[in-house]
Design a protein around this motif. Sequence first.
Motif, mmCIF file in Angstrom:
data_model
loop_
_atom_site.group_PDB
_atom_site.id
_atom_site.type_symbol
_atom_site.label_atom_id
_atom_site.label_comp_id
_atom_site.label_asym_id
_atom_site.label_seq_id
_atom_site.Cartn_x
_atom_site.Cartn_y
_atom_site.Cartn_z
ATOM 1 N N GLU B 169 0.815 -1.225 0.000
ATOM 2 C CA GLU B 169 0.000 0.000 0.000
ATOM 3 C C GLU B 169 0.844 1.268 0.000
ATOM 4 O O GLU B 169 0.399 2.310 0.463
ATOM 5 C CB GLU B 169 -0.918 0.026 1.216
ATOM 6 N N ASN B 170 2.068 1.171 -0.467
ATOM 7 C CA ASN B 170 2.971 2.321 -0.492
ATOM 8 C C ASN B 170 3.109 2.992 0.870
ATOM 9 O O ASN B 170 3.202 4.217 0.976
ATOM 10 C CB ASN B 170 2.511 3.354 -1.520
ATOM 11 N N GLN B 171 3.142 2.169 1.909
ATOM 12 C CA GLN B 171 3.244 2.744 3.249
ATOM 13 C C GLN B 171 4.563 3.474 3.453
ATOM 14 O O GLN B 171 4.635 4.425 4.211
ATOM 15 C CB GLN B 171 3.094 1.651 4.307
ATOM 16 N N ARG B 172 5.595 3.014 2.758
ATOM 17 C CA ARG B 172 6.879 3.701 2.923
ATOM 18 C C ARG B 172 6.833 5.096 2.307
ATOM 19 O O ARG B 172 7.481 6.010 2.789
ATOM 20 C CB ARG B 172 8.022 2.865 2.334
ATOM 21 N N ASP B 174 4.213 7.017 2.291
ATOM 22 C CA ASP B 174 3.534 7.841 3.287
ATOM 23 C C ASP B 174 4.494 8.264 4.397
ATOM 24 O O ASP B 174 4.526 9.433 4.808
ATOM 25 C CB ASP B 174 2.356 7.070 3.904
ATOM 26 N N ALA B 175 5.268 7.303 4.873
ATOM 27 C CA ALA B 175 6.219 7.624 5.946
ATOM 28 C C ALA B 175 7.268 8.607 5.439
ATOM 29 O O ALA B 175 7.668 9.531 6.154
ATOM 30 C CB ALA B 175 6.876 6.358 6.475
ATOM 31 N N PHE B 176 7.701 8.420 4.188
ATOM 32 C CA PHE B 176 8.708 9.326 3.629
ATOM 33 C C PHE B 176 8.161 10.748 3.533
ATOM 34 O O PHE B 176 8.836 11.721 3.877
ATOM 35 C CB PHE B 176 9.165 8.839 2.247
ATOM 36 N N GLU B 178 5.817 12.091 5.272
ATOM 37 C CA GLU B 178 5.676 12.603 6.637
ATOM 38 C C GLU B 178 7.021 13.061 7.200
ATOM 39 O O GLU B 178 7.180 14.178 7.689
ATOM 40 C CB GLU B 178 5.082 11.479 7.494
#
Lengths: 439, 223
Positions: B169-172, B174-176, B178
Amino acid sequence: MSQDSIASSRLARSAAIASAGAKVGLNYLKHYGRRALTRETAASSEEKLHAENAADVYRTFSELKGGPLKVAQMLSIDQNLLPRAYTQHFAQAQYSAPPLSYPLVVRTFRKEFGREPLELFDTFGREAVAGASIGQVHRASRGGREFAVKVQYPGVADSLRNDLRLVKPIALRMLGLRERDVAGYFAEVEERLLEETNYTLELERSQQLSTACRGVENVSFPEYHPELCRPRILTMDWIDGEPLDRFADGSAGQEERDRLGQALWDFYDFQVHRLHLFHADPHPGNFLVRDGRLWVLDFGCTKALPEDVYRRQFRLLDPAVADDPARLEAALIDLHLLLPDDPPESRAELLRVCGESIALLARPFRTERFDFGQEGFLAAIFALGEANHRNEQLRRMRGARGTPDSVYVNRAYFGLYSLLSRLRARVRVQLPEWLRSAA
Amino acid sequence: MRSRIVDALLDHLRTHGQPPESVEAFCRAHGWSEDDFRAHFASLSEAEALYWDNFLRWVVEAVEGGAEWEEFNARQRLLSLLFAFIEAVQDEKALVRARLNSALHPLLRPDYLAPFEARFRAFATRLAERGVVTQEIASRGPLNQFYPGAFALHLHSVLAFHLRDDSAENQRTDAFIEKSTNLLFEILREQAFDAAFDLARFLLVPAAGPSEARSGQQAPAAP
């Protein structure tokens, strides 16, 4: 961002940890210097040394947040793994992921529900009201009902796993532990930590345990709302109440303390001995007091015990086993606390130490009503742990001892005893049913 | 006709990863006369530019039209834009990879991205103004003109990261977004930006003294 720069941020983390290692070295120098100069007794100087080292290590770990802090917490779970100064420092470590910005919360909602928070709720707090260990809690409402909504940081499981892999060997070396001896222990704790990132499992366990424990007197649970839950979002009722530690330190009367203490005891007793599945994080922040009842929040950390493991572990509560050296020895071999190739003199020492520990820890079970407020009970547990730690003969014994499954049993009971002592509660205690008939 | 031209061009770009050889070839392939094309666009670049400009316009309008936009500070506004931007990219990953990502490099700046860049700079300028008002960003007088450039670089880094991100889910990503946005605002707020600017000026502006000395030393060696 390139792989290179990610690698370099890892390198920066290692460097920060190495600097704590250097500081620990420096503190040892000071320790020897202090002993030479002031003729301090070895013991008190050593205590200071541990305290200083613990503070340095803790500071480094908390600067790093994330995985390293989790490792610190992991190590503090077992009171016997580290000197007490470390455990105390690390126990403060409430791991907290960096806060999520509100747009990221919105983004997470859009991914999980396809809708924004304000499309699901009438109100939704833009600021988090509290940090959860791997995310944060927002307060929301809909149709006059208040909710606590836990939102998880993106990719937290992966970064936790990476951080642990990076930090574990360094931490072990820094703290003088052998990988081989604690591998099973680490695996167990790592598994529980990663479970905490699984909100689907948490929802399942929360519903399962709160339903199963409905009959426990004076214990309540918030209602969970599956239709508002997703793998990274967990919604339950908002509960207003006084945190248990504040209540314990407040002016509540003895009767109220006893009632809440009893509720807490019965809650754990029922879970461990009847369900063999229990809330393994007896942190005061996970309990609230409202209207004289105990409210249990947060089933992120639960532990299931297989039946045979459960029996092996709690057989030690049976007076007939604990008081009979031969049966005790057999029970300890069963638990891998004694290993087949232990030389006789180590075996005798281990037997003595285990016997002493069991006698102390099982003391509440030997009475009908135990006063956790009594002077010295908790202190005696600490002192025993400390003495075992200083015990040179024990230290020299190597090998992976005990079963990893015990880690969270110990943690739960240690946490339970601490909370009850803080509450100064008097609690009615019974042996588990299968031992009552045996006794 | 205008939108048919753009659609056909995009189809071509999606398939081939680069524009047709010429307007003539493009028109021939679709049975149009070159005049039909010229009536709407002066060049292929101009037709493509319309697409990228609209792409960003929709994203900006969507976030600026959000119910809570007025209450957001600059950081929240930038985060909202970046999350929405990545969401929009989702549907056109191949096209974005071929035509937007590589071209966003500050040294390239192809014609077809000029309106996109102008629109982003306008957004970034409003963002910086908001940041100064909310005191999230220090006002540095004439240096403020560098802010939109910093935001543009950041957008490019987010896009580059996202296109390589294969996490669930492209969570990385999102974290990047942020973490890098937090860092960016720390830099814009704190002294770090001033120190970096000072260093950049020192490195970029040729120092008269030493180079003269060097040429002086070289003089005797040259016959």
